[in-house]
Enzyme design. Structure first.
Site, PDB file in Angstrom:
ATOM      1  N   ASN A 186       0.790  -1.237   0.000  1.00 31.47           N
ATOM      2  CA  ASN A 186       0.000   0.000   0.000  1.00 31.47           C
ATOM      3  C   ASN A 186       0.824   1.290   0.000  1.00 31.47           C
ATOM      4  OD1 ASN A 186       0.704  -0.506   2.653  1.00 31.47           O
ATOM      5  ND2 ASN A 186      -1.260   0.117   3.508  1.00 31.47           N
ATOM      6  N   LYS A 208      12.262  -7.884   0.956  1.00 30.27           N
ATOM      7  CA  LYS A 208      11.321  -8.554   0.064  1.00 30.27           C
ATOM      8  C   LYS A 208      10.062  -7.698  -0.034  1.00 30.27           C
ATOM      9  CE  LYS A 208       7.887 -11.147   0.572  1.00 30.27           C
ATOM     10  NZ  LYS A 208       7.103 -10.544  -0.514  1.00 30.27           N
ATOM     11  N   GLU A 232       4.663  -4.048  12.199  1.00 27.32           N
ATOM     12  CA  GLU A 232       3.691  -2.967  11.945  1.00 27.32           C
ATOM     13  C   GLU A 232       2.500  -3.629  11.276  1.00 27.32           C
ATOM     14  OE1 GLU A 232       3.922   0.058  12.904  1.00 27.32           O
ATOM     15  OE2 GLU A 232       6.033   0.350  13.356  1.00 27.32           O
ATOM     16  N   CYS A 271      -3.094   1.486   6.874  1.00 29.81           N
ATOM     17  CA  CYS A 271      -3.270   0.896   8.207  1.00 29.81           C
ATOM     18  C   CYS A 271      -3.799   1.956   9.162  1.00 29.81           C
ATOM     19  CB  CYS A 271      -1.957   0.333   8.707  1.00 29.81           C
ATOM     20  SG  CYS A 271      -0.638   1.548   8.604  1.00 29.81           S
ATOM     21  N   GLU A 283     -10.947  -4.593   9.097  1.00 27.97           N
ATOM     22  CA  GLU A 283     -10.197  -3.506   8.446  1.00 27.97           C
ATOM     23  C   GLU A 283     -10.776  -3.360   7.031  1.00 27.97           C
ATOM     24  OE1 GLU A 283      -5.996  -4.379   8.023  1.00 27.97           O
ATOM     25  OE2 GLU A 283      -5.476  -2.300   8.427  1.00 27.97           O
TER      26      GLU A 283
END
Ligand code: NAD
Length: 486
Positions: free
Chosen positions: A159, A182, A258, A292, A389
């Site tokens: 994102n 990665k 995170e 997030c 979410e």
């Protein structure tokens, strides 16, 4: 402005290992798509486990020299990378818009934000300090030093393709650690271009290594279980983060996580409603709702809920949906069709339980993965949208009557990344800092991120902090030595 084809021709398509661009050993590839058109943008190398371990080999081979490199030299290299990313703002912005879909203006915003981590940590590299003092008995001198933790492995999400990479790479390099990165398979091009930028400023071989792959688990597992790895930092979903923590526990690896969020946006009856609407637009629709930190639940005092809903609906219904490269677009595509289905299903469930759609509510027909910017009001307890979410452009409003009720609703989630509060009552604002169970809070503001901020969550939102004074400590380990005074 550079053309799309010229830009794509400049972006590497191979793995970056030990300072060289190399093919995946098995010569496998993966296609990167534009979510606005579903067309293939580039075909790049797709690593397998052997390639991933080679990347770690390179990070291990470079670690001693990089740790011994003078902090000022590390700082200057980060600073040079900052200058070159800035020079390449148009290129980075267009690349992110192409592979991720965000509107170009927002992509430029991400270049500015993401690049600040390179500048901030170039400044922090020369400020790593320790302690020196007598022990309480007076018999020994205590030396407390901060050492680089060692080779790191970073797994990043799709994102924020630039910022999620620089937020990890910059503090690690500043601290003297070498890294393997990665990126997400959906948006790997930005990280490849960032690696090229570091190469162009002369970063020594092996300090940054990047592999792209279809096979996240297969490539990550051998690195995480390798005794030479000393740190894992992950940004992504809580579900994957939990699996990685379990894998990391085998070697008691240091981890930073995170993870997901479910941010409450609480509007009290004494709030400046226009300011709250302004904040709501940023907190909800930035990145097409795919952040997030996105406000997931608007918890609005019942006495102002109708007015808030009306004002916000006016703004949302005027938003322009389209390809991020097109002029004036506020809402680009979602990352894929599955994300469109999630938004659609969450709205349908809320409506079935009593909510009203004030604007939007549907997928957009035609090519690409678009969902209309949406407002749903009167969301009832038990609706999935309150616990999931959303990761889409859907603004869901529920109401409360007393402060205790508002706080209880805000905290009624397993997540704890960020909260937003709008009130003109200073004492209430301070109470909210104490009472809301989140790692971060915006008090009368809808965006909290910046390089100087310790970004991170509590509860299922994660472990550790990125950015700020705290950020570099994720990459340092404390070494204590006692020296007798006589
Ligand atoms: P994701 O968890 O699906 O993927 C994140 C990364 O993990 C990708 O690189 C993916 O390839 C990799 N991955 C997936 N399965 C793996 C496995 N088994 N082993 C190793 N790697 C694996 O998340 P996403 O969909 O890319 O990102 C969206 C999520 O990220 C949301 O939940 C969002 O809240 C979260 N996020 C959090 C922050 C934060 O700072 N807290 C920032 C951005 C995004």
């Amino acid at each position: 402005m550079i053309s799309e084809s010229d830009l794509l021709a400049q972006v590497p398509t191979q793995l970056f290992i030990g300072g060289e661009w190399v093919d995946a050993a098995a010569e496998e590839t993966l296609d990167v798509h534009d979510p606005a058109t579903n067309k293939v943008l580039a075909t790049i190398a797709s690593a397998r486990a052997d390639d991933a371990v080679r990347a770690l080999d390179a990070a291990v081979a470079a670690k001693d020299e990089w740790a011994a490199t003078a902090p000022r030299v590390r700082a200057e290299l980060l600073r040079s990378a900052f200058e070159l990313v800035k020079e390449r703002t148009d290129e980075f912005a267009l690349l992110m818009t192409l592979e991720m879909g965000k509107p170009l203006a927002e992509a430029r915003g991400e270049v500015a934000y993401g690049n600040e981590f390179l500048r901030w940590f170039s400044e922090e590299a020369v400020r790593i300090t320790g302690r020196y003092g007598l022990n309480p008995e007076g018999t020994g001198r205590m030396v407390v030093a901060q050492r680089p933790v060692g080779p790191c492995f970073f797994i990043t999400p799709w994102n924020f393709p630039l910022a999620m990479a620089t937020r990890k790479i910059a503090p690690a390099l500043a601290a003297g650690c070498t890294v393997v990165v990665k990126p997400a398979e959906l948006t790997p091009l930005t990280t490849l271009y960032l690696a090229k930028t570091f190469q162009d400023v002369g970063l020594p071989a092996g300090v940054i290594n990047v592999f792209t792959t279809h096979f996240s688990r297969e490539t990550s597992a051998p690195i995480i279980s390798d005794p030479r790895l000393r740190k894992l930092s992950f940004t992504g979903s809580t579900e994957v983060g939990q699996k990685l923590i379990a894998q990391a526990s085998e070697r008691v690896l240091r981890v930073s996580m995170e993870l997901g969020g479910n941010a409450p946006f609480v509007v009290f009856e004494d709030a400046d409603l226009d300011a709250a609407v302004e904040g709501a637009m940023a907190a909800k629709f930035r990145n097409i709702g795919q952040a997030c930190t996105a406000a997931n639940r608007f918890i609005v005092h019942s006495s102002v809920a109708d007015e808030f809903a009306r004002k916000v609906t006016e703004r949302v219904s005027a938003m322009k949906v389209g390809r991020g490269t097109d002029e004036g677009v506020n809402i680009g595509p979602l990352i894929d069709d599955r994300a469109v289905e999630t938004s659609r299903d969450l709205v349908a469930d809320a409506v079935a339980k009593g909510a009203r759609v004030l604007t939007g509510g549907s997928a957009v027909d035609g090519e690409g993965s678009f969902f209309e910017p949406t407002v749903v009001a009167d969301v009832q307890p038990g609706s999935q949208i309150l616990t999931t979410e959303i990761f889409g452009p859907v603004l869901a409003i529920a109401t409360f009557d007393t402060e205790d009720e508002g706080v209880a609703l805000a905290n009624d989630t397993d997540y704890g990344l960020v909260s937003y509060v709008y009130t003109r009552d200073l004492a209430r604002g301070h109470r909210m800092i104490d009472r809301l169970e989140t790692g971060m809070m915006g008090l009368n503001v809808g965006v909290v991120s910046n390089a100087a901020a310790p970004f991170g969550g509590v509860k299922l939102s994660g472990l550790g902090r990125e950015g700020g004074l705290e950020g570099i400590h994720e990459y340092l380990s404390t070494k204590y030595t006692l020296i007798p005074t006589t």
